[in-house]
Design a protein around this motif. Structure first.
Motif, PDB file in Angstrom:
ATOM      1  N   CYS A  52     -24.077  68.477 -26.219  1.00 35.51           N
ATOM      2  CA  CYS A  52     -25.397  68.451 -26.879  1.00 35.51           C
ATOM      3  C   CYS A  52     -26.522  68.460 -25.853  1.00 35.51           C
ATOM      4  O   CYS A  52     -27.544  69.134 -26.042  1.00 35.51           O
ATOM      5  CB  CYS A  52     -25.514  67.217 -27.775  1.00 35.51           C
ATOM      6  SG  CYS A  52     -24.491  67.289 -29.261  1.00 35.51           S
ATOM      7  N   LEU A  58     -28.788  68.770 -32.655  1.00 32.06           N
ATOM      8  CA  LEU A  58     -28.840  67.331 -32.935  1.00 32.06           C
ATOM      9  C   LEU A  58     -27.992  66.983 -34.154  1.00 32.06           C
ATOM     10  O   LEU A  58     -27.238  65.984 -34.149  1.00 32.06           O
ATOM     11  CB  LEU A  58     -30.287  66.902 -33.150  1.00 32.06           C
ATOM     12  CG  LEU A  58     -31.223  67.014 -31.936  1.00 32.06           C
ATOM     13  CD1 LEU A  58     -32.634  66.604 -32.318  1.00 32.06           C
ATOM     14  CD2 LEU A  58     -30.722  66.154 -30.780  1.00 32.06           C
ATOM     15  N   THR A  59     -28.106  67.780 -35.202  1.00 29.45           N
ATOM     16  CA  THR A  59     -27.359  67.491 -36.438  1.00 29.45           C
ATOM     17  C   THR A  59     -25.854  67.547 -36.191  1.00 29.45           C
ATOM     18  O   THR A  59     -25.108  66.623 -36.578  1.00 29.45           O
ATOM     19  CB  THR A  59     -27.754  68.501 -37.525  1.00 29.45           C
ATOM     20  OG1 THR A  59     -29.163  68.444 -37.743  1.00 29.45           O
ATOM     21  CG2 THR A  59     -27.044  68.180 -38.828  1.00 29.45           C
ATOM     22  N   PHE A  87     -24.693  64.539 -33.825  1.00 26.75           N
ATOM     23  CA  PHE A  87     -24.625  63.227 -34.469  1.00 26.75           C
ATOM     24  C   PHE A  87     -23.508  63.190 -35.506  1.00 26.75           C
ATOM     25  O   PHE A  87     -22.833  62.153 -35.673  1.00 26.75           O
ATOM     26  CB  PHE A  87     -25.964  62.892 -35.135  1.00 26.75           C
ATOM     27  CG  PHE A  87     -27.101  62.788 -34.150  1.00 26.75           C
ATOM     28  CD1 PHE A  87     -26.911  62.285 -32.880  1.00 26.75           C
ATOM     29  CD2 PHE A  87     -28.395  63.185 -34.506  1.00 26.75           C
ATOM     30  CE1 PHE A  87     -27.943  62.188 -31.974  1.00 26.75           C
ATOM     31  CE2 PHE A  87     -29.444  63.088 -33.614  1.00 26.75           C
ATOM     32  CZ  PHE A  87     -29.221  62.601 -32.338  1.00 26.75           C
ATOM     33  N   CYS A  91     -20.169  60.745 -35.551  1.00 24.96           N
ATOM     34  CA  CYS A  91     -19.755  59.937 -36.702  1.00 24.96           C
ATOM     35  C   CYS A  91     -18.238  60.019 -36.915  1.00 24.96           C
ATOM     36  O   CYS A  91     -17.583  59.035 -37.292  1.00 24.96           O
ATOM     37  CB  CYS A  91     -20.479  60.408 -37.971  1.00 24.96           C
ATOM     38  SG  CYS A  91     -22.235  60.000 -38.028  1.00 24.96           S
ATOM     39  N   ALA A 131     -23.901  56.246 -35.064  1.00 22.00           N
ATOM     40  CA  ALA A 131     -24.335  57.637 -34.922  1.00 22.00           C
ATOM     41  C   ALA A 131     -25.027  58.153 -36.173  1.00 22.00           C
ATOM     42  O   ALA A 131     -25.930  58.997 -36.094  1.00 22.00           O
ATOM     43  CB  ALA A 131     -23.142  58.521 -34.576  1.00 22.00           C
ATOM     44  N   TRP A 181     -28.698  58.020 -36.250  1.00 20.45           N
ATOM     45  CA  TRP A 181     -29.426  58.985 -35.416  1.00 20.45           C
ATOM     46  C   TRP A 181     -29.835  60.231 -36.191  1.00 20.45           C
ATOM     47  O   TRP A 181     -30.720  60.979 -35.744  1.00 20.45           O
ATOM     48  CB  TRP A 181     -28.567  59.390 -34.217  1.00 20.45           C
ATOM     49  CG  TRP A 181     -28.589  58.371 -33.113  1.00 20.45           C
ATOM     50  CD1 TRP A 181     -27.913  57.190 -33.080  1.00 20.45           C
ATOM     51  CD2 TRP A 181     -29.326  58.460 -31.897  1.00 20.45           C
ATOM     52  NE1 TRP A 181     -28.170  56.511 -31.917  1.00 20.45           N
ATOM     53  CE2 TRP A 181     -29.047  57.280 -31.161  1.00 20.45           C
ATOM     54  CE3 TRP A 181     -30.170  59.396 -31.343  1.00 20.45           C
ATOM     55  CZ2 TRP A 181     -29.593  57.025 -29.916  1.00 20.45           C
ATOM     56  CZ3 TRP A 181     -30.706  59.153 -30.100  1.00 20.45           C
ATOM     57  CH2 TRP A 181     -30.437  57.987 -29.394  1.00 20.45           C
ATOM     58  N   LEU A 182     -29.196  60.466 -37.342  1.00 19.79           N
ATOM     59  CA  LEU A 182     -29.572  61.632 -38.149  1.00 19.79           C
ATOM     60  C   LEU A 182     -31.021  61.568 -38.621  1.00 19.79           C
ATOM     61  O   LEU A 182     -31.607  62.600 -38.955  1.00 19.79           O
ATOM     62  CB  LEU A 182     -28.633  61.759 -39.355  1.00 19.79           C
ATOM     63  CG  LEU A 182     -27.212  62.254 -39.045  1.00 19.79           C
ATOM     64  CD1 LEU A 182     -26.314  62.097 -40.256  1.00 19.79           C
ATOM     65  CD2 LEU A 182     -27.240  63.712 -38.588  1.00 19.79           C
ATOM     66  N   GLY A 209     -26.279  52.004 -28.898  1.00 23.94           N
ATOM     67  CA  GLY A 209     -26.646  53.088 -29.804  1.00 23.94           C
ATOM     68  C   GLY A 209     -27.963  52.826 -30.509  1.00 23.94           C
ATOM     69  O   GLY A 209     -28.844  53.705 -30.560  1.00 23.94           O
ATOM     70  N   LEU A 253     -31.495  54.586 -29.944  1.00 21.44           N
ATOM     71  CA  LEU A 253     -32.246  55.216 -31.033  1.00 21.44           C
ATOM     72  C   LEU A 253     -33.706  54.791 -31.000  1.00 21.44           C
ATOM     73  O   LEU A 253     -34.611  55.628 -31.175  1.00 21.44           O
ATOM     74  CB  LEU A 253     -31.605  54.861 -32.376  1.00 21.44           C
ATOM     75  CG  LEU A 253     -32.328  55.397 -33.618  1.00 21.44           C
ATOM     76  CD1 LEU A 253     -32.376  56.915 -33.595  1.00 21.44           C
ATOM     77  CD2 LEU A 253     -31.644  54.884 -34.889  1.00 21.44           C
TER      78      LEU A 253
END
Length: 506
Positions: free
Chosen positions: A89, A117-118, A121, A125, A135, A138-139, A195, A199
């Motif tokens: 990523c 990004l989508t 993350f 998951c 994770a 983070w969406l 995490g 974020l």
């Protein structure tokens, strides 16, 4: 008031802090200039596209650095799948500015970043326990990034995509399908803490990038608005000057034209030589007034446009004053005014001879205009510390304080009027002021009502030793001796005669 508060605030800030803020600002500016080289010229056409393009370059640089640092943390705890996903990523995020440069499209780069990004993350998951990991939280950053980079419409689409991705993860949990956790469970608290803290930091970085871009855009807008207001103010001023000029020109040209027209009608009906001579003189005087008005208007415009270039040299003010007095003796004789002169030794100015001559002629002719008959005008030269000065003092009605405040402005009409009906356009002293300032000099008026007026011209003193010695040495070259003895004709140099001899006080 705001300016005063800002000044107080700046003064209250310690010098060390101001120095650090300046250093950070310079580093930020250099960093931005370095990464913004990737932006294609076509994307800098509008402020909005420029802002979005710069956001993408900053997301690409800062996002990849943030991702690699987070991948390093995952490697330390042997979370290899997570580290691999984040590295992939980070590389993709770092590639986004290059993609924008290649495709010359903000939409392509912005959508590619949002997709990266989508997918990243969502992949995390599936290797960090689904809803049990961090994770999925983070969406929330995906639609925010899309909003900053692509606008509201596409951000709405990515919000739906992020909801769908989160729904997929939640669906596994609702179906009692446990997603794997690919790192040692003993690190679970540290991974979750890192995490969520990451974020928070990531969202903070997004906010800072957005705010920095917004502040830059706002500053540019404020600058543009200030320039626009300044331009509008200048246009209003020019429009007022134009209207004033039209009124003055119409008024001051009407009378001479009427005289010329009337005199032209009288000429055919007269055979008396004396009468014809008188009519011809009236026509000549009227045409001279019209010429002087137009000349002054053109000269004032030329000076404002910067077309006047001074030719600085050594000028003997005693010589120039003597010549100006001689030029104005006929006008003084007609009004029975005596011009008294006083000279100091070696009054040398660093000035343009032609411009200085015009200033002196204007000041002396003004004094004649506003002085009643049977009075005196006093003209003196004197040295000062860094300047040499010429004073012209009359015994006229004087100038009020209100008139002195607008004395050197264009088209200013004074309360006092010329004593013999001479014309005035309100341009003479405005030209004098500009000429004096172009030679690093100044013009000043001191006056009280009923006590006459005194004008003082100050010019920088000539300090060249060789030139001073040559000017006053008895060993002049033959042409120089003749020139000094006969009061030299003023060299016009770089300018034409800027004002007629009978130019006006204002």
């Amino acid at each position: 008031m705001n300016g005063d508060l800002k000044t107080i605030s700046d003064n209250a800030t310690p010098p060390e802090e101001r120095k650090q803020d300046g250093l950070l600002a310079r580093l930020n500016e250099k960093f931005g200039a370095l990464i913004d080289r990737q932006i294609p010229a076509g994307l800098l056409a509008t402020p909005e596209s420029t802002r979005h393009a710069k956001l993408i370059t900053r997301f690409g640089a800062l996002g990849s650095l943030f991702g690699f640092s987070y991948a390093s943390f995952y490697l330390l705890i042997h979370h290899y799948w997570g580290a691999l996903i984040i590295v992939l990523c980070s590389v993709s995020v770092g590639f986004t500015p290059q993609l924008m440069r290649w495709k010359k499209s903000i939409d392509v780069a912005g959508n590619f970043l949002s997709l990266t990004l989508t997918m990243g993350f969502l992949a995390l998951c599936f290797c960090e326990g689904g809803l049990k990991g961090h994770a999925i939280a983070w969406l929330v950053s995906v639609p925010l990034c899309a909003l900053l980079l692509l606008g509201t419409r596409q951000a709405s689409r990515w919000a739906l995509i992020a909801l769908l991705a989160a729904g997929i993860v939640a669906g596994f949990d609702l179906a009692n399908i446990e997603l794997p956790c690919t790192y040692d469970p003993k690190w679970n608290s540290i991974v979750s803490t890192g995490g969520y803290l990451g974020l928070i930091l990531f969202m903070c970085i997004l906010g800072l990038i957005f705010e920095n871009g917004r502040a830059r855009a706002h500053a540019k807008m404020e600058t543009a608005l200030a320039e626009l207001a300044k331009s509008n103010e200048k246009l209003v001023h020019l429009n007022n000057e134009k209207n004033e000029f039209m009124g003055i020109a119409a008024h001051d040209l009407k009378n001479p034209l009427t005289i010329i027209s009337f005199s032209a009608e009288l000429l055919p009906a007269n055979s008396d030589p004396a009468q014809i001579k008188r009519i011809a003189k009236a026509i000549g005087d009227a045409s001279s007034r019209m010429r002087d008005l137009i000349t002054n208007l053109l000269d004032a415009n030329a000076i404002e446009q910067g077309k006047f270039t001074s030719k600085i040299q050594c000028c003997d003010l005693n010589n120039l004053v003597t010549q100006c007095v001689e030029n104005n003796e006929p006008a003084a004789a007609r009004k029975q005014i005596t011009i008294c002169t006083g000279f100091s030794d070696k009054v040398l100015a660093k000035a343009d001879r032609a411009a200085t001559m015009q200033i002196l002629e204007n000041l002396i002719s003004n004094a004649l205009k506003f002085s009643p008959p049977n009075t005196r005008i006093h003209v003196h030269t004197l040295p000062e510390k860094d300047h040499v000065a010429v004073t012209v003092r009359d015994e006229g009605p004087g100038i009020s304080e209100a008139d002195q405040a607008r004395l050197f402005k264009k088209f200013s009409r004074l309360t006092a009027q010329p004593t013999a009906g001479e014309s005035s356009t309100g341009l003479g002293l405005s030209i004098v002021k500009r000429l004096a300032e172009s030679m690093s000099g100044s013009i000043q008026c001191n006056s009280q009502l009923g006590e006459g007026a005194k004008f003082t011209l100050r010019l920088p003193v000539w300090s060249g030793k060789a030139e001073v010695k040559a000017l006053f040495s008895s060993e002049f070259p033959p042409d120089a001796k003749a020139e000094k003895a006969s009061l030299p004709k003023i060299e016009r140099g770089n300018i034409e005669k800027l004002m007629p001899r009978d130019s006006m006080r204002n």
